[in-house]
Design an enzyme around this catalytic site. Structure first.
Site, PDB file in Angstrom:
ATOM      1  N   VAL A  75       2.036  52.458  86.041  1.00 30.91           N
ATOM      2  CA  VAL A  75       2.871  53.353  86.832  1.00 30.91           C
ATOM      3  C   VAL A  75       4.163  53.528  86.030  1.00 30.91           C
ATOM      4  O   VAL A  75       4.696  52.574  85.477  1.00 30.91           O
ATOM      5  CB  VAL A  75       3.140  52.788  88.243  1.00 30.91           C
ATOM      6  CG1 VAL A  75       3.822  51.424  88.196  1.00 30.91           C
ATOM      7  CG2 VAL A  75       3.995  53.758  89.075  1.00 30.91           C
ATOM      8  N   SER A  76       4.639  54.757  85.934  1.00 40.58           N
ATOM      9  CA  SER A  76       5.807  55.054  85.104  1.00 40.58           C
ATOM     10  C   SER A  76       7.047  54.316  85.602  1.00 40.58           C
ATOM     11  O   SER A  76       7.158  53.980  86.786  1.00 40.58           O
ATOM     12  CB  SER A  76       6.098  56.559  85.110  1.00 40.58           C
ATOM     13  OG  SER A  76       5.063  57.264  84.499  1.00 40.58           O
ATOM     14  N   GLN A  77       7.999  54.115  84.684  1.00 44.88           N
ATOM     15  CA  GLN A  77       9.256  53.496  85.091  1.00 44.88           C
ATOM     16  C   GLN A  77       9.960  54.415  86.088  1.00 44.88           C
ATOM     17  O   GLN A  77       9.842  55.642  86.030  1.00 44.88           O
ATOM     18  CB  GLN A  77      10.138  53.211  83.882  1.00 44.88           C
ATOM     19  CG  GLN A  77      10.793  54.440  83.278  1.00 44.88           C
ATOM     20  CD  GLN A  77      11.671  54.103  82.081  1.00 44.88           C
ATOM     21  OE1 GLN A  77      11.220  54.250  80.942  1.00 44.88           O
ATOM     22  NE2 GLN A  77      12.889  53.698  82.327  1.00 44.88           N
TER      23      GLN A  77
END
Length: 224
Positions: A75-77
């Site tokens: 999951v992206s930052q």
């Protein structure tokens, strides 16, 4: 040590949003803005990121970093999630297509801001898990299907906005076709060996204008 409760997590979520604000200010020259839309920041404060990651990494959910979610995906930052959402600028009356549901965190953020979100995920386990998570949180305006994201979702096209959370060598033609005139598409595009967050605007006549922003690192778009 006792586990964190919802109150602790809410404090950490507020701190996460403060870090996003700092990152945005530091990157203001590249982004052309020193702050993100307050609607986006409010959505980031509301959506419980710890629910959208495996339990083993949930204690790190509010640190500004990508987290593993399985199948060699992340999951992206939070900063990137907030930035991409801000660039997309979804509005309450708009329909948004998302490519790459993952476990549903970005879709949950979009659901707070758009009228309807349609999301395509190639990994069946992700799609079913994300659907259950979003339903449990009351995000009734998100539809998810399993499929090849490069083909979009023609049955629900055209879309006001399209967000792609995986990197592509070029913008899939089907997505450009499914984008409304005066619509916007945000995605990471591969340029030689690097990836750049890219904004594509389609004007009323169907002409495209492309802007490259900051370097990013995303999983590659998988097609069938």
């Amino acid at each position: 040590m006792k586990p964190m409760n919802e109150e602790h997590l809410a404090v950490l979520r507020r701190h996460m949003v403060e870090m996003i604000a700092i990152h945005t200010d530091l990157a203001s020259e590249e982004l052309g803005k020193a702050a993100l839309d307050e609607r986006v920041m409010a959505a980031m404060r509301r959506v419980p990121r710890h629910r959208f990651v495996p339990a083993s990494v949930a204690p790190y959910a509010y640190q500004d970093m990508p987290l593993p979610i399985g199948f060699d995906k992340t999951v992206s930052q939070p900063f990137i999630v907030a930035l991409m959402t801000d660039l997309l600028a979804p509005q309450p009356h708009e329909a948004v297509l998302e490519i790459g549901t993952g476990l549903g965190y970005q879709a949950a953020i979009l659901a707070e801001l758009a009228g309807q979100v349609w999301s395509v995920e190639i990994i069946e386990e992700f799609a079913s898990h994300a659907g259950a998570l979003l339903q449990g949180l009351g995000s009734s305006n998100v539809g998810i299907r399993v499929g090849d994201g490069s083909r979009g979702w023609p049955e629900h096209a055209p879309f006001d906005k399209i967000l792609v959370t995986v990197a592509a060598e070029r913008t899939p033609p089907a997505l450009l076709k499914q984008l409304k005139p005066a619509g916007r598409l945000v995605l990471p595009l591969v340029s030689e060996e690097d990836q750049f967050l890219t904004v594509i605007d389609k004007d009323a006549a169907g002409q495209l204008e492309t802007r490259k922003l900051i370097p990013v690192r995303f999983s590659r778009l998988e097609t069938v």
